[in-house]
Design an enzyme around this catalytic site. Sequence first.
Site, PDB file in Angstrom:
ATOM      1  N   THR A 171      -5.647  -6.934  10.643  1.00  0.00           N
ATOM      2  CA  THR A 171      -5.846  -5.755   9.798  1.00  0.00           C
ATOM      3  C   THR A 171      -5.561  -4.465  10.545  1.00  0.00           C
ATOM      4  OG1 THR A 171      -7.510  -6.958   8.540  1.00  0.00           O
ATOM      5  CG2 THR A 171      -7.532  -4.575   8.336  1.00  0.00           C
ATOM      6  N   LYS A 177       0.820  -1.195   0.000  1.00  0.00           N
ATOM      7  CA  LYS A 177       0.000   0.000   0.000  1.00  0.00           C
ATOM      8  C   LYS A 177       0.866   1.263   0.000  1.00  0.00           C
ATOM      9  CE  LYS A 177      -4.035  -1.976   2.329  1.00  0.00           C
ATOM     10  NZ  LYS A 177      -4.915  -1.794   3.500  1.00  0.00           N
ATOM     11  N   HIS A 201      -2.006  -5.278   1.619  1.00  0.00           N
ATOM     12  CA  HIS A 201      -3.229  -6.061   1.445  1.00  0.00           C
ATOM     13  C   HIS A 201      -2.785  -7.460   1.064  1.00  0.00           C
ATOM     14  CE1 HIS A 201      -6.972  -7.634  -0.226  1.00  0.00           C
ATOM     15  NE2 HIS A 201      -6.221  -8.054  -1.242  1.00  0.00           N
ATOM     16  N   ASN A 258      -1.886  -0.008   6.772  1.00  0.00           N
ATOM     17  CA  ASN A 258      -1.392  -1.216   7.428  1.00  0.00           C
ATOM     18  C   ASN A 258      -0.428  -2.009   6.542  1.00  0.00           C
ATOM     19  OD1 ASN A 258      -3.198  -2.273   5.599  1.00  0.00           O
ATOM     20  ND2 ASN A 258      -4.543  -3.189   7.118  1.00  0.00           N
ATOM     21  N   TYR A 291     -12.536  -3.043  -4.221  1.00  0.00           N
ATOM     22  CA  TYR A 291     -13.231  -2.749  -2.964  1.00  0.00           C
ATOM     23  C   TYR A 291     -14.747  -2.713  -3.153  1.00  0.00           C
ATOM     24  CZ  TYR A 291      -8.721  -1.562  -0.909  1.00  0.00           C
ATOM     25  OH  TYR A 291      -7.433  -1.615  -0.428  1.00  0.00           O
ATOM     26  N   PHE A 337     -17.168   5.916   3.732  1.00  0.00           N
ATOM     27  CA  PHE A 337     -15.716   6.069   3.906  1.00  0.00           C
ATOM     28  C   PHE A 337     -14.915   5.625   2.682  1.00  0.00           C
ATOM     29  CE2 PHE A 337     -16.939   1.983   5.763  1.00  0.00           C
ATOM     30  CZ  PHE A 337     -16.083   1.108   5.112  1.00  0.00           C
ATOM     31  N   GLU A 381      -8.174 -11.690  -7.577  1.00  0.00           N
ATOM     32  CA  GLU A 381      -7.298 -10.527  -7.391  1.00  0.00           C
ATOM     33  C   GLU A 381      -6.054 -10.610  -8.274  1.00  0.00           C
ATOM     34  OE1 GLU A 381      -6.724 -10.332  -3.146  1.00  0.00           O
ATOM     35  OE2 GLU A 381      -8.741  -9.536  -2.832  1.00  0.00           O
TER      36      GLU A 381
END
Length: 143
Positions: free
Chosen positions: A93, A11, A121, A118, A51, A59, A132
């Site tokens: 997470t 990320k 992923h 974090n 997502y 959010f 994915e």
Amino acid sequence: MALETTLILFKPDAVAKNLVGTVLSRYEQAGFKVRGLKMMKLSDEILAEHYSHIADKPFFPDVRGFMQETPVIALALEGDDVISKVRDLLGPTDSKAAAAGTIRGDFGDKEGDAKMRNVCHASDSPEAAEAELKRFFGEGEIF
């Protein structure tokens, strides 16, 4: 044990903090093999697809904005039971709840949004990994 390939996304927080090599080294030291690796800027379309389970939440624009702060690094990683083992290496997470010695415990955000910032992923199931990997790697990009 099952030989699997999973998707890891480094990320923007990992990229910005120059943690990619350090974290990749942990995966390799755990015995996993790199089968694909590339840097990419994520479009609105790919983020909405990736997502989709939260794309209608209030959010989501914050998630999209964060994931577009820098390019990300997509990694196809292979190994025996790699999906569950990588998730164990990462820790929970929420980086604030992650134990020292896990990737998120050592490098995740402890001050701000520890569930979003974090480090990585990782796919959570064989079905998710398959979808994915196809989303982030084209034909001939996984070896």
